[in-house]
Design a protein around this motif. Structure first.
Motif, PDB file in Angstrom:
ATOM      1  N   ILE A 103       7.227  -5.701   1.296  1.00  0.00           N
ATOM      2  CA  ILE A 103       7.608  -6.274   0.007  1.00  0.00           C
ATOM      3  C   ILE A 103       6.902  -7.625  -0.214  1.00  0.00           C
ATOM      4  O   ILE A 103       6.845  -8.476   0.662  1.00  0.00           O
ATOM      5  N   GLY A 104       6.283  -7.752  -1.382  1.00  0.00           N
ATOM      6  CA  GLY A 104       5.581  -8.986  -1.721  1.00  0.00           C
ATOM      7  C   GLY A 104       4.146  -9.023  -1.235  1.00  0.00           C
ATOM      8  O   GLY A 104       3.389  -9.938  -1.590  1.00  0.00           O
ATOM      9  N   ARG A 105       3.750  -8.043  -0.424  1.00  0.00           N
ATOM     10  CA  ARG A 105       2.357  -8.003   0.092  1.00  0.00           C
ATOM     11  C   ARG A 105       1.927  -6.544   0.251  1.00  0.00           C
ATOM     12  O   ARG A 105       1.309  -6.146   1.232  1.00  0.00           O
ATOM     13  N   GLU A 106       2.273  -5.760  -0.759  1.00  0.00           N
ATOM     14  CA  GLU A 106       1.968  -4.330  -0.736  1.00  0.00           C
ATOM     15  C   GLU A 106       0.456  -4.101  -0.806  1.00  0.00           C
ATOM     16  O   GLU A 106      -0.253  -4.785  -1.555  1.00  0.00           O
ATOM     17  N   PRO A 107      -0.056  -3.126  -0.021  1.00  0.00           N
ATOM     18  CA  PRO A 107      -1.482  -2.786  -0.134  1.00  0.00           C
ATOM     19  C   PRO A 107      -1.764  -2.205  -1.528  1.00  0.00           C
ATOM     20  O   PRO A 107      -0.945  -1.465  -2.073  1.00  0.00           O
ATOM     21  N   LYS A 108      -2.907  -2.559  -2.093  1.00  0.00           N
ATOM     22  CA  LYS A 108      -3.225  -2.138  -3.464  1.00  0.00           C
ATOM     23  C   LYS A 108      -4.444  -1.218  -3.486  1.00  0.00           C
ATOM     24  O   LYS A 108      -5.344  -1.307  -2.650  1.00  0.00           O
ATOM     25  N   LYS A 109      -4.455  -0.334  -4.477  1.00  0.00           N
ATOM     26  CA  LYS A 109      -5.625   0.489  -4.794  1.00  0.00           C
ATOM     27  C   LYS A 109      -5.899   0.196  -6.262  1.00  0.00           C
ATOM     28  O   LYS A 109      -5.220   0.743  -7.138  1.00  0.00           O
ATOM     29  N   GLY A 110      -6.841  -0.721  -6.484  1.00  0.00           N
ATOM     30  CA  GLY A 110      -7.026  -1.227  -7.840  1.00  0.00           C
ATOM     31  C   GLY A 110      -5.860  -2.130  -8.188  1.00  0.00           C
ATOM     32  O   GLY A 110      -5.541  -3.064  -7.461  1.00  0.00           O
ATOM     33  N   ASP A 115       0.808   3.485  -2.106  1.00  0.00           N
ATOM     34  CA  ASP A 115       1.979   3.966  -1.356  1.00  0.00           C
ATOM     35  C   ASP A 115       1.582   4.700  -0.084  1.00  0.00           C
ATOM     36  O   ASP A 115       2.235   4.566   0.948  1.00  0.00           O
ATOM     37  N   LYS A 116       0.509   5.475  -0.174  1.00  0.00           N
ATOM     38  CA  LYS A 116       0.074   6.261   0.986  1.00  0.00           C
ATOM     39  C   LYS A 116      -0.285   5.342   2.153  1.00  0.00           C
ATOM     40  O   LYS A 116       0.132   5.557   3.296  1.00  0.00           O
ATOM     41  N   LYS A 117      -1.057   4.284   1.873  1.00  0.00           N
ATOM     42  CA  LYS A 117      -1.453   3.338   2.927  1.00  0.00           C
ATOM     43  C   LYS A 117      -0.231   2.599   3.470  1.00  0.00           C
ATOM     44  O   LYS A 117      -0.113   2.355   4.678  1.00  0.00           O
ATOM     45  N   MET A 118       0.697   2.240   2.567  1.00  0.00           N
ATOM     46  CA  MET A 118       1.899   1.522   2.983  1.00  0.00           C
ATOM     47  C   MET A 118       2.726   2.370   3.951  1.00  0.00           C
ATOM     48  O   MET A 118       3.225   1.870   4.965  1.00  0.00           O
ATOM     49  N   ILE A 119       2.825   3.659   3.667  1.00  0.00           N
ATOM     50  CA  ILE A 119       3.578   4.575   4.545  1.00  0.00           C
ATOM     51  C   ILE A 119       2.844   4.746   5.875  1.00  0.00           C
ATOM     52  O   ILE A 119       3.458   4.722   6.951  1.00  0.00           O
ATOM     53  N   GLU A 120       1.511   4.907   5.810  1.00  0.00           N
ATOM     54  CA  GLU A 120       0.723   5.070   7.042  1.00  0.00           C
ATOM     55  C   GLU A 120       0.802   3.823   7.919  1.00  0.00           C
ATOM     56  O   GLU A 120       0.957   3.917   9.146  1.00  0.00           O
ATOM     57  N   ASP A 121       0.708   2.635   7.290  1.00  0.00           N
ATOM     58  CA  ASP A 121       0.796   1.372   8.040  1.00  0.00           C
ATOM     59  C   ASP A 121       2.171   1.226   8.687  1.00  0.00           C
ATOM     60  O   ASP A 121       2.292   0.749   9.827  1.00  0.00           O
ATOM     61  N   SER A 122       3.208   1.650   7.968  1.00  0.00           N
ATOM     62  CA  SER A 122       4.568   1.589   8.509  1.00  0.00           C
ATOM     63  C   SER A 122       4.718   2.524   9.701  1.00  0.00           C
ATOM     64  O   SER A 122       5.309   2.170  10.728  1.00  0.00           O
TER      65      SER A 122
END
Length: 503
Positions: A103-110, A115-122
């Motif tokens: 939260i507050g530092r979510e990975p961005k695509k554009g 969400d996909k990267k955020m789930i993979e990183d988690s």
């Protein structure tokens, strides 16, 4: 243990009316677990808040990774690798696990969140910690223990080099504590510096390398854990000897009348056909493993949760038992029942209100004169209980949020004492409270019982159950599996009945 990664020297901090930190020294080495201990109000949390930028120190120096440093907020501290895992969990229940972690530092695509990267990183974080949690799961669906693991994963995601654990095991089961210890041992192997704040002596001996003790805002000393005894640490914390001998026999008179009778209480799967009696002047301990249904029984009795069936009888002014209907906490309070919740910050106190306002919360009608509140009368009764309970506060106008956990608990107790409740339910009364404050709470409970109050005490600490109870009700999976006098109680006997329904 490796090189020193963090040094705090001569840290001083004052608030209006309180000298919170008096030239405190503290250091952490890479690859060590360093316990920070002291009574509630000793200054442990304040010291860590100074470190992480929540408070600014008045004087002293902080050296981190060889450079003098001062963080001005928690974001600066996190970015530098100094992270705190709070006792009060800071997760948002309606968000997913992954959303909470980033939260507050979510990975961005554009411009969109990836969400996909955020789930993979988690997932990778959990794999590194050997934790099985689905990052897509809603946070509110997790147990407290799993939420704690998510807090740790969040800390690691900041590339932490120093992690502060503030009472991490307070709400965890034995299994979850064992899992937590494995994670901490793994972090130690990765050369992180770990600060471990806890009041549980047994944990300190198991998990820590060194112990630094604070008292009344000052630095007392640092011990090597393996070379110290439990008594050494307690004496440094409180400056006095505290005895924890179990109670050998009931203090209740044989002819003491029954003040509360619960028959065949049912409230969901956690409260199944529960029956028990409570006598005048009795401390009735409720023991069992986490999830046994003890708190659920108390909440159903107090009207905080709906019950499906069952009979509750309370002794009236005529000395006889009368069946009562309790559908809400207001009903319970009307019949002389007070409830000290295990989650005092959520249900016990209004933290942004003063000590006075919280003390008179359950009896406000007594202090109202038409549209006005009799402030002088309110202040007088509050000062009486501050003195009686030895509550550490600069004044009765102090906001409860600024008090230590033990002193917040005393404010909750004062609230129900002003109501003159005859039956008091203490749910985990000393959770997150140090050994000295525990002793004060124990003395207070014994005094209340001697004066004729009747107490139901729910506790997960076996030593507490054996020290305080006159009689013990044991629960397992929503059912009562034992009702034993303290004279017959042993840890083995209790554990046998607490696991009776488990395969």
């Amino acid at each position: 243990m490796g090189e020193v990664i963090l040094t705090m020297k001569d840290i001083d901090k004052s608030f209006p009316g309180v000298h919170a930190l008096d030239h405190v020294n503290f250091e952490v080495k890479r690859g060590e677990v360093h316990a920070l201990m002291g009574e509630n109000g000793a200054g442990k949390s304040t010291l860590m808040k100074v470190l992480t930028g929540i408070y600014q120190k008045d004087s002293g120096t902080i050296t981190y990774k060889g450079k003098e440093t001062e963080f001005h907020n928690t974001r600066e501290a996190q970015d530098a690798g100094v992270v705190i895992v709070h006792q009060e969990l800071n997760m948002i229940g309606d968000l997913t696990v992954a959303q909470n972690i980033f939260i507050g530092r979510e990975p961005k695509k554009g411009i969109r969140v990836d969400d996909k990267k955020m789930i993979e990183d988690s997932k990778k974080l959990f794999q590194d910690l050997n934790i099985e949690i689905d990052p897509r799961e809603k946070m509110s669906n997790l147990t407290v223990g799993k939420q704690q693991m998510c807090e740790i994963a969040k800390a690691i995601s900041h590339k932490a080099e120093v992690i502060i654990f503030d009472e991490p095991s307070a709400a965890l089961t034995e299994k979850e504590i064992a899992d937590l210890f494995e994670i901490i041992k793994d972090l130690r192997k990765k050369n992180l510096g770990i600060v471990y704040i806890s009041h549980r002596m047994d944990e300190i001996k198991v998990i820590t390398d060194r112990v630094t003790v604070m008292r009344d805002g000052g630095y007392v000393g640092t011990l090597i854990t393996a070379e110290s005894t439990k008594e050494d640490i307690i004496n440094m914390m409180v400056g006095r000897v505290i005895y924890e001998d179990p109670k050998e026999h009931s203090m209740v008179a044989p002819d003491a009348p029954v003040v509360l009778k619960v028959e065949h209480l049912n409230a969901g799967k956690m409260v199944q056909d529960v029956s028990f009696e409570l006598r005048k002047g009795e401390i009735l301990g409720f023991s069992g493993l986490m999830g046994a249904g003890r708190t659920e029984t108390a909440r159903a009795l107090f009207g905080a949760d709906p019950k499906q069936s069952g009979k509750i009888s309370i002794m009236g002014k005529d000395g006889q038992l009368h069946e009562v209907t309790i559908n809400s906490p207001q009903d319970a309070v009307k019949y002389g029942i007070g409830y000290l919740s295990e989650d005092r910050r959520r249900y016990g106190v209004v933290v942004q209100k003063s000590v006075t306002e919280n003390t008179t919360l359950a009896t406000m009608e007594e202090y109202c004169n038409g549209l006005f509140i009799n402030k002088a009368k309110e202040k007088k009764i509050t000062e009486k209980y501050v003195k009686e309970l030895a509550t550490k506060t600069p004044s009765t106008d102090q906001l409860v949020v600024n008090l230590s956990g033990g002193n917040q608990q005393k404010v909750v107790i004062a609230k129900w004492l002003t109501r003159d409740s005859e039956i008091l339910i203490f749910d985990e009364p000393t959770r997150g409270i140090d050994v000295g404050a525990k002793n004060e709470i124990y003395k207070l409970m014994s005094k209340l019982a001697a004066e004729g109050k009747s107490i139901i005490m729910i506790s997960s600490e076996m030593t507490e159950i054996l020290r305080m109870s006159d009689r013990i009700i044991i629960m397992c999976e929503g059912k009562v599996t034992g009702d034993i006098d303290i004279s017959e109680a042993t840890q083995e006997h209790i554990m046998d009945k607490a696991t009776r329904n488990i395969d």
